[in-house]
Design a protein around this motif. Structure first.
Motif, PDB file in Angstrom:
ATOM      1  N   ALA A 276      14.049  23.549 -31.081  1.00  0.00           N
ATOM      2  CA  ALA A 276      12.658  23.570 -31.541  1.00  0.00           C
ATOM      3  C   ALA A 276      11.854  24.386 -30.543  1.00  0.00           C
ATOM      4  O   ALA A 276      11.937  24.154 -29.334  1.00  0.00           O
ATOM      5  N   GLY A 277      11.071  25.349 -31.052  1.00  0.00           N
ATOM      6  CA  GLY A 277      10.301  26.188 -30.137  1.00  0.00           C
ATOM      7  C   GLY A 277      11.207  26.851 -29.125  1.00  0.00           C
ATOM      8  O   GLY A 277      12.170  27.528 -29.482  1.00  0.00           O
ATOM      9  N   HIS A 278      10.918  26.631 -27.838  1.00  0.00           N
ATOM     10  CA  HIS A 278      11.766  27.131 -26.759  1.00  0.00           C
ATOM     11  C   HIS A 278      12.462  25.978 -26.033  1.00  0.00           C
ATOM     12  O   HIS A 278      12.815  26.104 -24.864  1.00  0.00           O
ATOM     13  N   SER A 279      12.672  24.872 -26.727  1.00  0.00           N
ATOM     14  CA  SER A 279      13.371  23.711 -26.163  1.00  0.00           C
ATOM     15  C   SER A 279      14.792  23.631 -26.694  1.00  0.00           C
ATOM     16  O   SER A 279      15.047  23.911 -27.875  1.00  0.00           O
ATOM     17  N   GLY A 280      15.722  23.241 -25.813  1.00  0.00           N
ATOM     18  CA  GLY A 280      17.100  23.051 -26.236  1.00  0.00           C
ATOM     19  C   GLY A 280      17.780  24.332 -26.655  1.00  0.00           C
ATOM     20  O   GLY A 280      18.417  24.384 -27.712  1.00  0.00           O
ATOM     21  N   CYS A 281      17.680  25.358 -25.799  1.00  0.00           N
ATOM     22  CA  CYS A 281      18.222  26.683 -26.134  1.00  0.00           C
ATOM     23  C   CYS A 281      19.569  26.871 -25.443  1.00  0.00           C
ATOM     24  O   CYS A 281      19.627  26.953 -24.210  1.00  0.00           O
ATOM     25  N   PRO A 282      20.673  26.975 -26.185  1.00  0.00           N
ATOM     26  CA  PRO A 282      22.003  27.046 -25.570  1.00  0.00           C
ATOM     27  C   PRO A 282      22.435  28.450 -25.177  1.00  0.00           C
ATOM     28  O   PRO A 282      23.522  28.626 -24.628  1.00  0.00           O
ATOM     29  N   ALA A 283      21.622  29.454 -25.458  1.00  0.00           N
ATOM     30  CA  ALA A 283      22.011  30.839 -25.146  1.00  0.00           C
ATOM     31  C   ALA A 283      20.768  31.667 -24.918  1.00  0.00           C
ATOM     32  O   ALA A 283      19.637  31.234 -25.204  1.00  0.00           O
ATOM     33  N   LEU A 284      20.984  32.869 -24.405  1.00  0.00           N
ATOM     34  CA  LEU A 284      19.876  33.796 -24.229  1.00  0.00           C
ATOM     35  C   LEU A 284      20.394  35.218 -24.325  1.00  0.00           C
ATOM     36  O   LEU A 284      21.589  35.486 -24.240  1.00  0.00           O
ATOM     37  N   ARG A 285      19.440  36.133 -24.519  1.00  0.00           N
ATOM     38  CA  ARG A 285      19.758  37.553 -24.520  1.00  0.00           C
ATOM     39  C   ARG A 285      18.911  38.233 -23.470  1.00  0.00           C
ATOM     40  O   ARG A 285      17.721  37.955 -23.329  1.00  0.00           O
ATOM     41  N   THR A 286      19.529  39.120 -22.692  1.00  0.00           N
ATOM     42  CA  THR A 286      18.796  39.920 -21.719  1.00  0.00           C
ATOM     43  C   THR A 286      18.798  41.370 -22.190  1.00  0.00           C
ATOM     44  O   THR A 286      19.797  41.870 -22.704  1.00  0.00           O
ATOM     45  N   ALA A 287      17.661  42.022 -22.039  1.00  0.00           N
ATOM     46  CA  ALA A 287      17.542  43.408 -22.481  1.00  0.00           C
ATOM     47  C   ALA A 287      16.539  44.121 -21.589  1.00  0.00           C
ATOM     48  O   ALA A 287      15.595  43.518 -21.084  1.00  0.00           O
ATOM     49  N   GLY A 288      16.766  45.409 -21.420  1.00  0.00           N
ATOM     50  CA  GLY A 288      15.868  46.224 -20.624  1.00  0.00           C
ATOM     51  C   GLY A 288      15.449  47.454 -21.389  1.00  0.00           C
ATOM     52  O   GLY A 288      15.869  47.674 -22.530  1.00  0.00           O
ATOM     53  N   PRO A 289      14.623  48.298 -20.789  1.00  0.00           N
ATOM     54  CA  PRO A 289      14.186  49.517 -21.460  1.00  0.00           C
ATOM     55  C   PRO A 289      15.380  50.381 -21.886  1.00  0.00           C
ATOM     56  O   PRO A 289      16.309  50.600 -21.119  1.00  0.00           O
TER      57      PRO A 289
END
Length: 418
Positions: free
Chosen positions: A258-271
């Motif tokens: 929900a929203g930004h709670s309980g997030c099991p992953a992420l993505r990193t990105a740059g220019p």
């Protein structure tokens, strides 16, 4: 026969003093800090089981709580209505108001609803009754730059600086952050677990993991670094710099409950990155997950899901192996996930819901209600407990327009059972 001049003056002074006192009492009653709690008078509704399809339309964004209530945010009020599958908003089931503080965020876990206010105050309410469970002080909310429009979606669907996460011992923690301080609070009773000072706006929150960590991005002292802070103690357990990342790295949470709670992953990105790199979050350093690299990919349980050229594909997030594929979706895009469901929206505003494990279609129907039609663009979206709510925006979308221009109708939120 009148009063003597001296007595007349005395009477006038007394009358003036009474008038001033009366005005002072009125001003105090109107402007003094206050709270008004109106508790529920009816019974707690049972969880509904509506057939898949559009339920109705609402003027404000609902936070689905305990699969039984819809909770809403107003300027200085948090309130609930019932039934959850009601076609329109109804009279409040319960209501809680504060003055002069403003409501800045609402989150819920089980039957507990927590509201955050502009003075930093945290107030937990019991969803079945609306009664206050506890009050606590937190850091004042940071300026987010997010515009809160009339639906209140930003307040109930994505309240920045207000997060939930599960601790290793089974408790649920509420993590509250501001510009210069973060605090951990036990959800069950409001007891403060920890508080730490933060360096300022050179550090930002990303969200929380399902397993008791606050994710932050620190640009204060050296290269941009992802920090993972223990939500039970407040201590930073891991500092990690994505390989090849620059100081302009953007960190996006994936698969959040929900929203930004309980997030099991992420993505990193740059220019210059075409999509970025996907990472799974666990107890230590994030683990690379190439199935989450493409822009638009997200995590639904253990499956990484992407949609491209009318084809939805589910892969194992850990191995990258393909598990299923569904074609014939046209220009559909992925708009939300929730446990056991992946939601796609087609160019004709059909809502398609798939099982993330098998790819099996669970439901498909047009997001239309009354005579509104489907000529609208989706805005903010939230999904929980088998329901999905989406803001409908007037095309062409004008982000700078006022609410009347921005939204399709006065009842801009459409609610569906999936």
């Amino acid at each position: 026969m009148g009063f003597p001049k001296g007595r007349r003056r005395l009477v006038m002074v007394v009358v003036a003093l009474f008038a001033v006192a009366a005005v002072a009492v009125i001003v105090h009653r109107v402007l003094a800090p206050a709270e008004v709690s109106t508790v529920a008078r009816g019974g707690y509704p049972a969880a509904a089981q509506p057939a898949a399809g559009v339920i109705g339309r609402l003027p404000v964004a609902p936070l689905i709580v305990d699969a039984r209530l819809r909770v809403y945010a107003a300027h200085r009020q948090v309130y609930a209505d019932r039934p959850i599958d009601g076609r329109h908003r109804t009279s409040p089931y319960w209501s809680y108001r504060r003055w002069p503080a403003e409501l800045t965020g609402v989150v819920a876990s089980g039957s507990t609803v927590v509201s955050r206010w502009s003075d930093g105050r945290l107030v937990a309410l019991d969803a079945p009754t609306g009664r206050v469970l506890w009050r606590a002080d937190g850091p004042a909310p940071a300026e987010t730059g997010v515009t809160v429009r009339r639906t209140g979606a930003a307040t109930v669907w994505d309240p920045r600086g207000l997060y939930l996460t599960n601790l290793a011992d089974g408790r649920t923690a509420l993590v509250v952050t501001g510009d210069t301080q973060a605090r951990g609070v036990e959800l069950a009773g409001g007891r403060e677990l920890w508080r730490v000072d933060l360096p300022g706006r050179c550090r930002s929150d990303v969200g929380t993991t399902p397993s008791g960590q606050l994710i932050g991005l620190d640009r204060c002292a050296g290269p941009a670094t992802v920090e993972l802070r223990d939500a039970a103690t407040g201590a930073v357990r891991e500092r990690w710099r994505p390989p090849g990342a620059t100081d302009e790295v953007v960190v996006t949470p994936l698969g959040c409950r929900a929203g930004h709670s309980g997030c099991p992953a992420l993505r990193t990105a740059g220019p210059g990155d075409a999509g970025g790199r996907g990472w799974l979050l666990g107890g230590g350093e994030p683990t690379a997950a190439s199935a989450l690299d493409p822009a638009g990919a997200t995590l639904a349980g253990e499956q990484a899901v992407t949609v491209s050229d009318g084809v939805a594909v589910g892969r194992s997030a850990r191995s990258g192996g393909e598990l299923w594929r569904v074609d014939g979706l046209g220009t559909a895009r992925l708009i939300a996930v929730q446990p056991g469901r992946v939601h796609l929206l087609t160019d004709a505003n059909d809502l398609v819901t798939l099982d993330p494990v098998s790819g099996r279609q669970l439901s498909r129907f047009s997001l239309n209600v009354g005579s509104d039609g489907t000529g609208w663009a989706p805005g903010a979206v939230a999904a929980a407990d088998g329901y999905l709510a989406v803001e409908r925006l007037r095309e062409p979308v004008d982000p700078a327009g006022d609410d009347q221009r921005y939204y399709l109708t006065a009842e801009a939120v459409i609610l569906a059972a999936t």
